[in-house]
Scaffold this active site. Structure first.
Site, PDB file in Angstrom:
ATOM      1  N   HIS A 161     137.368  51.546  12.473  1.00 22.29           N
ATOM      2  CA  HIS A 161     138.462  52.340  12.371  1.00 22.29           C
ATOM      3  C   HIS A 161     139.779  51.941  12.912  1.00 22.29           C
ATOM      4  CE1 HIS A 161     140.305  56.789  12.510  1.00 22.29           C
ATOM      5  NE2 HIS A 161     141.269  56.093  12.995  1.00 22.29           N
ATOM      6  N   HIS A 165     144.300  50.992  12.787  1.00 18.57           N
ATOM      7  CA  HIS A 165     145.547  51.138  12.176  1.00 18.57           C
ATOM      8  C   HIS A 165     146.219  49.942  12.339  1.00 18.57           C
ATOM      9  CE1 HIS A 165     145.064  55.775  11.826  1.00 18.57           C
ATOM     10  NE2 HIS A 165     144.376  55.495  12.812  1.00 18.57           N
ATOM     11  N   LYS A 189     139.805  57.995   2.936  1.00 17.20           N
ATOM     12  CA  LYS A 189     139.934  58.823   4.188  1.00 17.20           C
ATOM     13  C   LYS A 189     140.819  60.408   4.041  1.00 17.20           C
ATOM     14  CE  LYS A 189     140.827  59.534   8.492  1.00 17.20           C
ATOM     15  NZ  LYS A 189     141.272  59.038   9.530  1.00 17.20           N
ATOM     16  N   HIS A 247     139.123  62.967   9.245  1.00 18.88           N
ATOM     17  CA  HIS A 247     139.665  63.020  10.718  1.00 18.88           C
ATOM     18  C   HIS A 247     139.515  64.735  10.705  1.00 18.88           C
ATOM     19  CE1 HIS A 247     143.343  63.257  13.796  1.00 18.88           C
ATOM     20  NE2 HIS A 247     143.001  64.318  13.490  1.00 18.88           N
ATOM     21  N   HIS A 251     136.602  59.204  15.034  1.00 19.71           N
ATOM     22  CA  HIS A 251     136.761  59.548  16.384  1.00 19.71           C
ATOM     23  C   HIS A 251     136.331  60.759  16.911  1.00 19.71           C
ATOM     24  CE1 HIS A 251     139.904  60.922  14.218  1.00 19.71           C
ATOM     25  NE2 HIS A 251     140.819  60.157  14.018  1.00 19.71           N
ATOM     26  N   ASP A 262     140.182  53.073  16.431  1.00 19.99           N
ATOM     27  CA  ASP A 262     141.278  53.983  16.398  1.00 19.99           C
ATOM     28  C   ASP A 262     142.597  53.527  17.058  1.00 19.99           C
ATOM     29  OD1 ASP A 262     143.019  55.868  15.334  1.00 19.99           O
ATOM     30  OD2 ASP A 262     142.208  57.482  16.702  1.00 19.99           O
TER      31      ASP A 262
HETATM   32  C1  NCD Z   1     146.786  57.582  14.486  1.00 14.37           C
HETATM   33  C2  NCD Z   1     147.943  57.075  14.096  1.00 14.37           C
HETATM   34  O1  NCD Z   1     148.966  56.752  14.918  1.00 14.37           O
HETATM   35  O2  NCD Z   1     148.074  56.690  12.980  1.00 14.37           O
HETATM   36  N1  NCD Z   1     147.104  58.237  15.892  1.00 14.37           N
HETATM   37  C3  NCD Z   1     146.118  58.774  16.662  1.00 14.37           C
HETATM   38  O3  NCD Z   1     146.349  59.193  17.707  1.00 14.37           O
HETATM   39  N2  NCD Z   1     144.797  58.381  16.833  1.00 14.37           N
HETATM   40  C4  NCD Z   1     146.266  58.707  13.607  1.00 14.37           C
HETATM   41  C5  NCD Z   1     144.833  59.001  13.942  1.00 14.37           C
HETATM   42  O4  NCD Z   1     144.091  58.328  13.612  1.00 14.37           O
HETATM   43  O5  NCD Z   1     144.832  60.387  14.040  1.00 14.37           O
HETATM   44 ZN    ZN Z   2     143.086  56.830  13.344  1.00 15.73          ZN
END
Ligand code: NCD
Ligand code: ZN
Length: 352
Positions: free
Chosen positions: A15, A17, A101, A138, A176, A249
């Protein structure tokens, strides 16, 4: 097990970003240094909703990987109420799409295009169950009147459980997971349900961002909960249970967008996540289960082979220094501070 060196299959991050443009260029090398593959979250602006967007995004990510690293981005599509079973089905035939997702609309960063009415996406979910494409959720309800600390539990009762009863063949990852209720729910379910756990939720509880002043760099979604939940997460992650695997995450935001009136949710961890996780397993006396959590359980759920290359983690005599912030061309991004020293060094140059 107390050890000063441990050799495991190369870890993956289930996971992640990576954003785009200059942020992506700045953060990709940290993931590709320590992880062989990563499930790439599609909540860019605009979101990755089509196969063509995913192909282009994957190419851009690969260009940002330093030549000496080997890193495979595993792509996902962002589910909207406009997604059709035909589009998702044919996209899945292209091997690069590994999952879809689902963001409840308004749940987190860039989730505005997400799902409001679950009935509308049922045909897509039925198609996914048929072809064995995992759904990554999520797991929080978004109703403004639901307490933010209760949103995961309510999601399980009102959304996830009914959905699993309706489409039991659908393979689902609760992304998460942050509560003992979530952990117990996943543990007691069949093998079609699994969960990712972040490094930061194993390390911080809600005091980290609320006590002694507001600390935006410990704010993420789902928010870290009370201590008993952190302990439940640590137990699940270090148990070796195949249903739990690592998803960082890691979610970088420019410092200016976190340190303001309405700061963004997300913690940037990819740079020290593996060191953090190894330290947690050492603290729990469970280093023997580290490989399952970071390298074996994830690929098993996704039906992929574990990485063939190996990673050596060894203990140094001095704490490893990570930068407090990294620089991007748009500004700085604060690195997660676990508030303990990390002595575990990652070495990827292991002889086969
Ligand atoms: C994530 C993001 O910033 O893209 N933020 C987070 O707090 N985890 C999005 C997510 O996974 O909820
Ligand atoms: Zn995330």
């Amino acid at each position: 097990m107390s050890a000063t060196e441990i050799v495991i299959r190369r870890p993956d991050d289930w996971h992640l970003h990576l954003r785009d443009a200059s942020m992506m260029a700045a953060v990709v090398p940290f993931s590709s240094a320590d992880f062989g593959r990563a499930i790439i979250m599609p909540n860019t602006l605009p979101p990755v909703t089509t196969l063509n967007q995913a192909i282009k995004y994957r190419e851009d990510i690969k260009k940002a990987v330093p030549g000496e690293h080997s890193f495979e981005p595993l792509m996902t599509l962002y589910l909207t109420e406009m997604s059709t079973p035909e589009d998702i089905g044919s996209a899945a035939q292209n091997g690069i799409i590994k999952a879809v997702k689902l963001y409840p609309a308004g749940a987190t960063t860039n989730s505005e295009s997400g799902v409001k009415d679950w009935q509308k996406v049922l045909p897509v979910l039925e198609e996914m169950a048929k072809i064995g494409l995992p759904l990554l959720v999520h797991g929080e309800v978004t109703d403004a009147d639901v307490d933010i600390f209760d949103r995961e539990e309510l999601f399980i009762d009102t959304v996830l459980s009914p959905l699993r009863q309706k489409i039991p063949e659908l393979r689902i990852v609760m992304e998460h997971v942050t509560t003992d209720t979530g952990v117990n729910y996943v543990m007691s379910s069949d093998s079609n349900l699994a969960a990712t756990i972040t490094a930061h939720h194993l390390i911080i509880n809600r005091n980290a961002y609320l006590a002694g002043g507001i600390k935006p760099h410990y704010y993420c979604l789902p928010v870290a909960k009370r201590e008993k939940h952190r302990l439940a997460l640590r137990k699940a992650a270090t148990s070796g249970d195949a249903k739990f695997f690592f998803g960082s995450d890691s979610a970088p935001h420019l410092d200016g967008l976190k340190e303001c009136d309405c700061g963004c949710a997300g913690i940037f961890t990819s740079i020290n996540a593996l060191g953090c996780i190894t330290t947690v397993f050492e603290q729990e006396g469970k280093l023997e289960n580290l490989e399952k959590f970071v390298s074996l359980n994830g690929p098993e759920f996704y039906g992929l082979p574990a990485n063939s290359s190996k990673t050596r983690l060894y203990k140094t005599s001095r704490p490893i220094r990570f930068p407090e912030k990294i620089q991007t061309s748009g500004g700085t991004v604060t690195v997660f501070n676990p508030l303990f020293a990390i002595y575990w060094q990652v070495d990827n140059r292991v002889e086969e």
